[in-house]
Motif scaffolding. Structure first.
Motif, short mmCIF file in Angstrom:
data_model
loop_
_atom_site.label_atom_id
_atom_site.label_comp_id
_atom_site.label_asym_id
_atom_site.label_seq_id
_atom_site.Cartn_x
_atom_site.Cartn_y
_atom_site.Cartn_z
N ASP A 91 33.16 77.78 -8.56
CA ASP A 91 34.17 78.51 -9.26
C ASP A 91 34.83 77.18 -9.99
O ASP A 91 35.27 76.23 -9.36
CB ASP A 91 35.30 78.69 -8.14
CG ASP A 91 36.49 79.25 -8.72
OD1 ASP A 91 36.96 78.63 -10.00
OD2 ASP A 91 37.31 79.99 -7.94
N GLY A 118 39.93 85.24 -13.97
CA GLY A 118 39.02 84.60 -13.03
C GLY A 118 38.60 85.31 -11.87
O GLY A 118 37.37 84.70 -11.33
N PHE A 143 41.81 80.14 -3.32
CA PHE A 143 40.91 80.70 -4.02
C PHE A 143 39.66 80.67 -3.64
O PHE A 143 38.87 81.53 -3.93
CB PHE A 143 40.84 80.15 -5.65
CG PHE A 143 42.26 80.38 -6.08
CD1 PHE A 143 42.50 81.63 -6.63
CD2 PHE A 143 43.36 79.44 -6.38
CE1 PHE A 143 43.72 82.15 -7.36
CE2 PHE A 143 44.61 80.00 -6.67
CZ PHE A 143 44.78 81.16 -7.13
N GLN A 160 42.28 80.91 -19.32
CA GLN A 160 43.67 80.39 -19.54
C GLN A 160 43.98 79.25 -18.91
O GLN A 160 45.29 78.91 -18.91
CB GLN A 160 44.58 81.64 -18.72
CG GLN A 160 44.72 81.72 -17.26
CD GLN A 160 43.43 82.19 -16.55
OE1 GLN A 160 42.52 82.25 -16.79
NE2 GLN A 160 43.74 82.54 -15.44
N PRO A 172 49.68 75.84 -12.60
CA PRO A 172 48.30 75.90 -12.48
C PRO A 172 47.42 76.87 -13.22
O PRO A 172 46.64 77.29 -12.87
CB PRO A 172 48.12 75.71 -11.00
CG PRO A 172 49.55 75.92 -10.63
CD PRO A 172 50.58 76.22 -11.60
N ILE A 194 34.66 85.45 -9.84
CA ILE A 194 34.10 85.30 -8.53
C ILE A 194 33.39 86.80 -8.12
O ILE A 194 32.39 86.54 -7.53
CB ILE A 194 35.43 85.06 -7.66
CG1 ILE A 194 36.44 84.09 -7.79
CG2 ILE A 194 34.98 84.88 -6.12
CD1 ILE A 194 37.57 84.05 -7.11
C1 LIG Z 1 40.26 78.14 -8.86
C2 LIG Z 1 40.63 79.44 -9.17
N1 LIG Z 1 39.78 80.73 -8.77
C3 LIG Z 1 39.91 81.79 -9.25
C4 LIG Z 1 41.14 82.20 -9.65
C5 LIG Z 1 41.54 83.46 -10.22
O1 LIG Z 1 41.74 83.62 -11.59
P1 LIG Z 1 42.76 84.81 -12.25
O2 LIG Z 1 44.03 84.66 -11.44
O3 LIG Z 1 42.49 84.64 -13.62
O4 LIG Z 1 42.06 86.05 -11.65
C6 LIG Z 1 42.20 80.92 -10.05
C7 LIG Z 1 43.53 81.45 -10.26
O5 LIG Z 1 44.48 80.74 -10.50
C8 LIG Z 1 41.80 79.68 -9.74
O6 LIG Z 1 42.74 78.82 -9.88
#
Ligand SMILES: Cc1ncc(COP(=O)(O)O)c(C=O)c1O
Length: 402
Positions: free
Chosen positions: A173, A72, A98, A198, A18, A76
């Motif tokens: 998100d 990501g 998440f 990514q 994922p 947030i």
């Molecule tokens: C829906 C969602 N939000 C936030 C994140 C956090 O992203 P990151 O791991 O790039 O900080 C992810 C990571 O998998 C995600 O799938």
């Protein structure tokens, strides 16, 4: 003591996780192009291109549209700390790890955050959010369009309606859904929408595209207190990404090159074609795993996130052993479950560059081998055969519609 460190030679994996997803060779080439300074006049053009592409992919005219120098989670953090200040009331719709992270971040910005939950495998009901907000002055409603920890897709429209009724800003998100799932920031009137580089964009990790509506910008101007984070204060960060291009921090220039190239690929393919590609490949994957007798966590087809398919680990099969075999024997990486879903689900990602027919078929063949080695009984070639039939039906329907 001198210790020799060898040249970097990572294995070439097929990342059916994922996120991160594997990248197109053009994106690798962009990463390896010469570095320039972040205020170099040439780089300004590169920033312009990046913002043009971001607006196309988010489908927005928003002034504040930029890639944050963060993963990501930084998206947030930036969204929540700009919208909320101490004393504000907020609701976060939580249906996985998440959206739970958004809730956790929100509780650090204000003590008045309500969590409205759904069982893992389902989207939150917007009616529950309406009930939780009744009679309150709600500043923000937050949710994840794609909840990667469970593979659930949430429809935005009902939440927009509730946000309108409550006078709240809508924060979405789209880390796991942008460039894979239909999304129109302006048409669907999202106030803050952020993503990750990514996943379905298939650029390297480390950037979080974000866009902010004029209503949210207006609310930022009315804040009584400064944003608690200097780095993520979007108004000052926009001094660099706005017309003046004033220094704010040194951005990851090579990542911006790569993001720009990955987004050029998205736009060349076309958003609608890309959404359809993700849909069709997930349907073939699901047909294949179901034909092998496996069950999905998300029961309702409309709730399934096209980028992440959560497959239940069948009784008698060891989750980690199977994932390790996929990695060692086939160079394929998939993910397991989080928290209470640990050991219970596999999360198979088909994101961006990875969402391809040959990858689906290879994965199904490899999965059959790994399951069989653990004594799980499955008819020879049934997963691949069923997926191929599924593809043929789609291809035949496309041919008829032409
Ligand atoms: C829906 C969602 N939000 C936030 C994140 C956090 O992203 P990151 O791991 O790039 O900080 C992810 C990571 O998998 C995600 O799938």
């Amino acid at each position: 003591m001198t210790q020799h460190v060898g040249e970097l030679t990572p294995p070439v994996r097929l990342m059916l996780t994922p996120g991160p997803s594997s990248m197109d060779p053009r994106v690798y080439r962009a990463l390896a192009t010469p570095l320039v300074g972040h205020v170099d006049p040439w780089f300004r053009g590169c920033m312009d291109d990046t913002q043009v592409l971001l607006r196309q992919i988010f489908q927005t005219e928003n002034r504040i549209t930029m890639p944050l120098s963060a993963s990501g989670s930084g998206g947030i953090e930036a969204s929540v700390v700009n919208v909320l200040e101490q004393g504000d009331e907020a609701i976060v719709a939580v249906n996985g790890a998440f959206s739970e992270r958004m809730y956790e971040i929100a509780t650090r910005a204000t003590s008045k955050v309500a969590k409205v939950e759904a069982p893992y495998g389902k989207p939150v009901d917007a009616e529950d959010v309406r009930r939780a907000g009744q009679g309150k002055k709600i500043k923000m409603i937050g949710l994840a369009q794609g909840e990667t920890s469970t593979g659930v897709l949430t429809q935005i429209a009902a939440f927009r309606k509730v946000a309108d009724e409550l006078g709240a800003l809508l924060v979405v998100d789209t880390v796991a859904s942008l460039a894979a799932v239909p999304l129109h920031v302006d048409r669907e009137r999202m106030d803050v929408c952020f993503s990750g580089s990514q996943k379905a964009i298939s650029a390297p990790p480390g950037m979080s595209p974000i866009t902010v509506s004029s209503a949210a910008e207006e609310s930022f101007r009315k804040r009584k207190t400064k944003v608690q984070s200097w780095y993520f204060d979007l108004t000052t960060a926009m001094n660099y990404w706005g017309k003046d291009r004033l220094y704010h921090h040194t951005p990851p220039i090579s990542l911006i090159y790569a993001l720009r190239e990955a987004m050029r690929l998205v736009v060349e393919e076309g958003l609608e074609a890309r959404w359809e590609r993700h849909r069709v490949n997930q349907l073939a994957l699901i047909a294949g795993v179901e034909a092998m007798g496996l069950k999905l966590l998300v029961e309702k087809p409309a709730d399934r996130l096209p980028t992440v398919t959560a497959v239940m680990v069948p009784a008698g099969v060891d989750d980690l052993k199977l994932r390790n075999q996929l990695l060692d024997e086939f160079n394929i990486e998939i993910a397991g479950g989080f928290g209470s879903l640990r050991g219970k689900i596999w999360r198979v990602g088909l994101m961006g560059y990875c969402s391809q027919k040959p990858n689906v078929l290879l994965f199904l063949a490899a999965l059959e081998k790994c399951l069989t080695d653990q004594g799980y009984r499955v008819g020879s070639g049934v997963g691949v055969g069923t997926a191929l039939k599924n593809y043929s039906q789609v291809e035949a329907a496309v041919a008829v519609s032409r």
